[in-house]
Write a protein that holds these residues in place. Structure first.
Motif: not given
Length: 273
Positions: A103, A126-127, A105-108, A130, A123, A154
């Motif tokens: 988790l 991104q998921e 790894e996700q860009q925010r 993933l 969002i 997240k």
């Protein structure tokens, strides 16, 4: 524990449904947040918990969740299996750390164009990405999620996407859960399609080309007129029995349309109309 056959990365492995939060909760929290005091004397440890988690993720990516074990992780790190238990007490706690690790790894990004809708789209995509990188995540039941820093980050980021829209706190939580649940289901279909291609050695296009003439011989379009018409149109559009990417995008927009109705209703109620 339910098990079914699943071929991943060219190998036959057993896929198991695992459950996060089944280990020692105190040890999981300590490992996730790095709060356990480290030894102040002696040689520098050869391994680290983040390094072990990353190796475990690599094993699961390559072999599926059914191929994950403390022994396989140790082999990847070129250490004795027993040495891992100095850092991580068991597979249950390791799984918690793995979930939190990926988790991260996700860009925010702080700014996403398109208002709340654009933020929720970002969002969701991104998921989706993933799950495609780490399909074993689909076999991890997270009803009791590992409450690590990336899980919390997240959740906080997703809630900020719908903050200030007139929704109650419970509705905000429900919107976030709706998006997550939708992506999970859509990603499962996409991953299964990819696995079917690897298992059969045929692309969807090849499979459809083989099936279509046979179906034309046995299916009477006058008996099933709607199925024949719509199925033919979809087959021409997808050149396959289904199109996971199209299904994901189509469904995501319909979910967002529903959220839009909710937000408009709350806005209207706030205006007293």
């Amino acid at each position: 524990m339910a098990r079914v056959g699943w071929r991943t990365a060219g190998q036959n492995v057993a896929v198991s449904t695992e459950y996060s939060g089944t280990g020692d909760p105190r040890r999981s929290i300590e490992l996730l947040w790095g709060v356990r005091e480290r030894p102040r004397r002696g040689p520098r440890p050869r391994l680290t918990v983040p390094g072990i988690a990353r190796a475990a993720v690599e094993v699961a990516d390559a072999e599926g969740l059914g191929g994950l074990s403390m022994r396989r992780v140790a082999e990847r790190l070129d250490v004795a299996a027993m040495s891992l238990y100095t850092y991580v007490p068991g597979k249950a706690e390791l799984l918690d750390i793995m979930v939190d690790t990926v988790l991260g790894e996700q860009q925010r990004p702080s700014r996403v164009p398109g208002g709340w809708r654009g933020r929720l789209e970002q969002i969701a995509r991104q998921e989706w990405a993933l799950y495609r990188r780490h399909p074993w995540l689909l076999q991890v039941a997270t009803h009791r999620p590992p409450m690590g820093p990336n899980v919390i980050a997240k959740y906080d980021y997703e809630l900020r996407a719908v903050e200030g829209l007139g929704l109650s706190d419970v509705e905000m939580d429900s919107v976030v859960a709706l998006i997550s649940g939708y992506v999970h289901g859509a990603a499962r279909g996409a991953v299964e399609a990819a696995q079917a291609e690897r298992r059969s050695g045929m692309t969807d296009e090849q499979w459809w080309s083989a099936q279509a003439p046979l179906l034309a011989e046995v299916v009477d379009p006058e008996r099933y007129p709607i199925a024949a018409r719509v199925g033919a149109a979809a087959g021409r559009a997808y050149n396959a029995p289904a199109a996971p990417e199209h299904a994901f995008e189509f469904g995501l927009q319909r979910v967002l349309d529903g959220i839009d109705v909710l937000i408009r209703r709350r806005a209207a109620a706030g205006d007293g109309s």
